[in-house]
Design an enzyme around this catalytic site. Structure first.
Site, PDB file in Angstrom:
ATOM      1  N   THR A  74       1.657  21.298  65.249  1.00 28.46           N
ATOM      2  CA  THR A  74       2.477  21.329  63.840  1.00 28.46           C
ATOM      3  C   THR A  74       2.159  20.424  62.906  1.00 28.46           C
ATOM      4  O   THR A  74       2.297  19.111  63.547  1.00 28.46           O
ATOM      5  CB  THR A  74       4.032  21.797  64.047  1.00 28.46           C
ATOM      6  OG1 THR A  74       3.933  22.707  64.835  1.00 28.46           O
ATOM      7  CG2 THR A  74       4.770  22.048  62.753  1.00 28.46           C
ATOM      8  N   ARG A  76       6.415  36.036  67.541  1.00 34.76           N
ATOM      9  CA  ARG A  76       6.887  34.855  68.346  1.00 34.76           C
ATOM     10  C   ARG A  76       7.217  33.725  67.287  1.00 34.76           C
ATOM     11  O   ARG A  76       6.450  33.362  66.363  1.00 34.76           O
ATOM     12  CB  ARG A  76       5.903  34.328  69.223  1.00 34.76           C
ATOM     13  CG  ARG A  76       6.394  33.098  70.120  1.00 34.76           C
ATOM     14  CD  ARG A  76       5.712  31.730  69.405  1.00 34.76           C
ATOM     15  NE  ARG A  76       6.170  30.489  70.156  1.00 34.76           N
ATOM     16  CZ  ARG A  76       6.104  29.337  69.602  1.00 34.76           C
ATOM     17  NH1 ARG A  76       5.385  29.173  68.485  1.00 34.76           N
ATOM     18  NH2 ARG A  76       6.448  28.356  70.351  1.00 34.76           N
ATOM     19  N   GLY A  86       8.407  29.687  66.775  1.00 29.31           N
ATOM     20  CA  GLY A  86       8.805  28.469  67.614  1.00 29.31           C
ATOM     21  C   GLY A  86       9.892  27.498  67.071  1.00 29.31           C
ATOM     22  O   GLY A  86      10.758  28.072  66.186  1.00 29.31           O
ATOM     23  N   ASP A  87       9.771  26.271  67.154  1.00 25.18           N
ATOM     24  CA  ASP A  87      10.937  25.514  66.575  1.00 25.18           C
ATOM     25  C   ASP A  87      10.779  24.831  65.061  1.00 25.18           C
ATOM     26  O   ASP A  87      11.477  24.745  64.421  1.00 25.18           O
ATOM     27  CB  ASP A  87      10.949  24.066  67.456  1.00 25.18           C
ATOM     28  CG  ASP A  87       9.557  23.386  67.191  1.00 25.18           C
ATOM     29  OD1 ASP A  87       8.625  23.968  67.600  1.00 25.18           O
ATOM     30  OD2 ASP A  87       9.562  22.141  66.785  1.00 25.18           O
ATOM     31  N   THR A 105       6.837  18.359  66.979  1.00 25.52           N
ATOM     32  CA  THR A 105       5.550  18.934  67.219  1.00 25.52           C
ATOM     33  C   THR A 105       5.571  19.132  68.902  1.00 25.52           C
ATOM     34  O   THR A 105       6.167  18.306  69.562  1.00 25.52           O
ATOM     35  CB  THR A 105       4.354  18.774  66.598  1.00 25.52           C
ATOM     36  OG1 THR A 105       3.419  19.170  67.128  1.00 25.52           O
ATOM     37  CG2 THR A 105       4.126  17.110  67.307  1.00 25.52           C
ATOM     38  N   GLY A 106       4.979  20.153  69.303  1.00 25.55           N
ATOM     39  CA  GLY A 106       5.270  20.526  70.538  1.00 25.55           C
ATOM     40  C   GLY A 106       5.475  21.853  71.060  1.00 25.55           C
ATOM     41  O   GLY A 106       5.110  22.772  70.265  1.00 25.55           O
ATOM     42  N   LEU A 107       5.808  22.086  72.364  1.00 23.06           N
ATOM     43  CA  LEU A 107       6.191  23.333  72.926  1.00 23.06           C
ATOM     44  C   LEU A 107       7.612  23.905  72.096  1.00 23.06           C
ATOM     45  O   LEU A 107       8.665  23.469  72.811  1.00 23.06           O
ATOM     46  CB  LEU A 107       6.156  23.353  74.238  1.00 23.06           C
ATOM     47  CG  LEU A 107       6.479  24.786  74.781  1.00 23.06           C
ATOM     48  CD1 LEU A 107       5.344  25.676  74.891  1.00 23.06           C
ATOM     49  CD2 LEU A 107       6.769  24.885  76.532  1.00 23.06           C
ATOM     50  N   GLY A 108       7.601  24.805  71.526  1.00 26.87           N
ATOM     51  CA  GLY A 108       8.722  25.186  70.664  1.00 26.87           C
ATOM     52  C   GLY A 108       9.811  25.962  71.472  1.00 26.87           C
ATOM     53  O   GLY A 108      10.870  25.349  71.238  1.00 26.87           O
TER      54      GLY A 108
HETATM   55  N1  ASP Z   1       6.035  23.607  67.781  1.00 27.80           N
HETATM   56  C1  ASP Z   1       4.909  24.596  67.522  1.00 27.80           C
HETATM   57  C2  ASP Z   1       5.247  26.010  67.896  1.00 27.80           C
HETATM   58  O1  ASP Z   1       6.020  25.876  69.141  1.00 27.80           O
HETATM   59  C3  ASP Z   1       3.866  24.363  67.981  1.00 27.80           C
HETATM   60  C4  ASP Z   1       3.246  22.626  67.963  1.00 27.80           C
HETATM   61  O2  ASP Z   1       3.845  22.056  67.303  1.00 27.80           O
HETATM   62  O3  ASP Z   1       2.348  22.252  68.727  1.00 27.80           O
HETATM   63  O4  ASP Z   1       5.445  26.787  67.391  1.00 27.80           O
END
Ligand code: ASP
Length: 306
Positions: A147, A175, A177-178, A198-201
């Protein structure tokens, strides 16, 4: 200004140049994020973003004004060129500030935001390739996401934060995410500072880490101390209770323009300050609750460019 991932470099460069001409943090943030959204090579944001499992590009974005806490957000929006601009416009409404799916797309269309088919040929062929790979291997369908998150401070001490993303590659339709969620993907208070994730929402939203970092800065921690404490304590908590923690990378900046980063993966990011030109750094987790941050080497930059 601080922003997630090396893909933000051109946008930060453009926006930080404008900040020197006294534009607002909100305008600068929109300039920076639009630049990433418009770039077809970046496969996780805006035009060229990777699609969901149906082959449809669904986009999430959010904008927050740190002066008055106005927030606008969209999720699962399709075929709109600049989701960040729609989120910013929504932040000015009294009601209906967070729109999803067809409602977000219809709002953007009604309010004159540019419509574009956001699925590029390249993103489509990545999707087709992944479908084939998934038939043959155990490959996680969700590899491929990033993100763009930005926190910005202007000359009048106003702050803004925002995000834009196509979310997880191959995500289930609908779906979210965060990234468009206040407190998780972003948060900003012009009297304290701001943060973005950023990362796994699915894991980031469990910790409300952007809000937590701003709260800790408000208690007097430096941005780096706040980021280290929030991210690594939560990483440890998740690992203890659930066995593992997904990728989590957070950026933050306070009202003095001091910044911090914490991450549990290798994480490039971009910073520009009053005295420093935009620069790409790479962060990784150090021993204990610490972060190692280095300027990206020439070799790293060459690989990235390629
Ligand atoms: N955080 C984002 C999501 O989960 C993806 C990302 O930032 O890599 O949608």
């Amino acid at each position: 200004m601080i922003a997630t991932w090396a893909m933000a470099y051109d946008g930060v460069k453009k926006a930080s140049g404008e900040l020197k001409n006294n534009i607002s943090a909100a305008d600068a943030l929109e300039i920076a994020i639009k630049e990433v959204e418009n770039h077809p090579f970046y496969k996780s944001v805006g035009y060229g973003g990777l699609p969901n499992e149906q082959g449809i590009v669904e986009l999430d974005a959010a904008f927050m004004d740190g002066d008055n806490f106005n927030i606008g957000a969209v999720a699962g929006m399709q075929d709109v060129k600049n989701p960040i601009s729609v989120a910013r416009k929504l932040s000015e409404q009294q009601f209906n500030r967070f729109l999803v799916g067809d409602g977000a797309t219809a709002y953007a269309q009604k309010n004159g935001f540019e419509r574009v088919n956001m699925l590029t040929e390249s993103a489509k062929s990545s999707w087709e390739k992944r479908i084939e790979e998934m038939k043959k291997s155990e490959l996680s369908p969700y590899d491929g996401h990033d993100t763009v998150g930005v926190v910005c401070l202007d000359a009048k001490n106003s702050m803004a934060a925002g995000t834009s993303t196509s979310g997880l590659f191959m995500k289930m339709q609908g779906r979210v995410g965060d990234s468009p969620l206040s407190g998780s993907g972003f948060y900003v208070d012009s009297e304290i500072g701001g943060a973005s994730a950023t990362g796994l929402g699915e894991d980031l939203m469990k910790g409300c880490l952007s809000y937590e970092i701003v709260r800790l800065m408000g208690e007097g921690l430096t941005p780096q101390q706040a980021a280290d404490k929030a991210v690594y304590e939560f990483h440890d908590k998740l690992t203890k209770r659930k066995g593992k923690a997904g990728a989590m990378s957070l950026i933050c900046m306070n009202t003095k323009g001091e910044w911090g980063v914490a991450t549990n993966v290798e994480f490039p990011f971009v910073v520009a300050t009053e005295t420093e030109e935009p620069k790409i750094y790479v962060a990784r987790k150090g021993d204990g609750h610490s972060t190692i941050i280095e300027e990206a080497s020439q070799e790293w930059l060459d690989n990235h460019e390629e």
